[in-house]
Design a protein around this motif. Structure first.
Motif, PDB file in Angstrom:
ATOM      1  N   ASN A  74       0.873  -1.150   0.180  1.00 20.75           N
ATOM      2  CA  ASN A  74      -0.289  -0.016   0.358  1.00 20.75           C
ATOM      3  C   ASN A  74       0.548   1.180   0.059  1.00 20.75           C
ATOM      4  O   ASN A  74       0.792   2.920   0.108  1.00 20.75           O
ATOM      5  CB  ASN A  74      -0.688  -0.153   1.105  1.00 20.75           C
ATOM      6  N   HIS A  97      -4.111   4.340   3.599  1.00 18.86           N
ATOM      7  CA  HIS A  97      -5.110   2.441   4.477  1.00 18.86           C
ATOM      8  C   HIS A  97      -6.602   3.193   3.437  1.00 18.86           C
ATOM      9  O   HIS A  97      -6.818   3.956   2.768  1.00 18.86           O
ATOM     10  CB  HIS A  97      -5.142   3.280   5.912  1.00 18.86           C
ATOM     11  N   ASP A  98      -7.109   2.309   3.740  1.00 19.06           N
ATOM     12  CA  ASP A  98      -8.177   1.744   3.211  1.00 19.06           C
ATOM     13  C   ASP A  98      -9.293   2.290   3.139  1.00 19.06           C
ATOM     14  O   ASP A  98     -10.494   2.563   2.759  1.00 19.06           O
ATOM     15  CB  ASP A  98      -9.109   0.267   3.908  1.00 19.06           C
ATOM     16  N   ASN A  99      -9.470   3.770   3.986  1.00 15.44           N
ATOM     17  CA  ASN A  99     -10.630   4.537   4.943  1.00 15.44           C
ATOM     18  C   ASN A  99      -9.828   5.745   3.913  1.00 15.44           C
ATOM     19  O   ASN A  99     -10.291   6.550   3.820  1.00 15.44           O
ATOM     20  CB  ASN A  99     -10.215   4.934   6.060  1.00 15.44           C
ATOM     21  N   SER A 101      -7.340   7.473   3.973  1.00 18.59           N
ATOM     22  CA  SER A 101      -5.774   8.244   4.850  1.00 18.59           C
ATOM     23  C   SER A 101      -4.966   7.960   4.239  1.00 18.59           C
ATOM     24  O   SER A 101      -4.351   6.822   4.173  1.00 18.59           O
ATOM     25  CB  SER A 101      -5.923   8.447   6.168  1.00 18.59           C
ATOM     26  N   THR A 103      -0.514   8.033   5.067  1.00 22.91           N
ATOM     27  CA  THR A 103       0.618   8.413   6.393  1.00 22.91           C
ATOM     28  C   THR A 103       1.466   8.472   5.273  1.00 22.91           C
ATOM     29  O   THR A 103       2.015   7.859   4.687  1.00 22.91           O
ATOM     30  CB  THR A 103       0.577   6.999   7.142  1.00 22.91           C
TER      31      THR A 103
END
Length: 183
Positions: A74, A97-99, A101, A103
């Motif tokens: 990812n 991330h899956d939502n 967002s 990082t």
């Protein structure tokens, strides 16, 4: 034949964002758009029905996010043209991330070149290359397992294109042995 999905249109952060690239993640669960004019990265989680969800906006670590490529685990690698300022370009790495967002992993790793625009990642996910349109060059980085970037050549010139050329896009051969640059 392409058929529009009713209700699938989504807005970016403003009306004049200067979108550079739009692409799905390898698993199709995210739709990512870079906004050059606002220095934002928009991520839309995609539902099982194919509809993009609510936009999640992340400020790019560096100015003028342009092209990007997904790596392994990812990871997302984004070229930063820094408004085409001489020798100011960079690449940042993120984990998506899956939502929706992001990082930050490596913030604005310098290419030491101008106008980093497009990015590719090799099949093994261990190398990434950016075209430096303003410098007639290509900058390579080693990717560690966590997504951290280390420049391959201190000068930032892993490859050069003919004098006066402007590499604007790039691709790797299917076997990963050749890097092609459109100049």
């Amino acid at each position: 034949k392409l058929i529009p999905i009713p209700g699938s249109t989504r807005a970016l952060s403003a009306s004049a964002t200067g979108p550079a690239q739009v692409q799905f993640s390898p698993d199709g669960d995210l739709l990512v758009v870079t906004e050059k004019s606002t220095s934002l990265i928009d991520v839309f989680p995609v539902g099982p029905n194919g509809l993009p969800g609510t936009r999640v906006t992340t400020a790019s670590h560096g100015l003028t996010p342009f092209g990007f490529a997904f790596g392994k685990r990812n990871q997302l690698f984004v070229a930063e043209a820094f408004g085409v300022a001489p020798n100011a370009s960079a690449i940042s790495s993120y984990v998506a991330h899956d939502n929706g967002s992001l990082t930050l992993v490596t913030g604005s790793a310098p290419t030491h070149q101008s106008a980093a625009c497009w990015v590719v990642v090799n099949n093994g996910g261990r190398l990434t290359y950016a075209t430096d349109t303003g410098s007639a060059s290509i900058t390579g980085f080693r990717i560690d397992s966590g997504g951290d970037l280390t420049i391959l050549n201190a000068s930032g010139r892993t490859g050069v294109t003919p004098p006066g050329s402007s590499p604007i896009d790039e691709a790797l051969s299917n076997d990963g042995r050749f890097l092609y640059a459109l100049t």
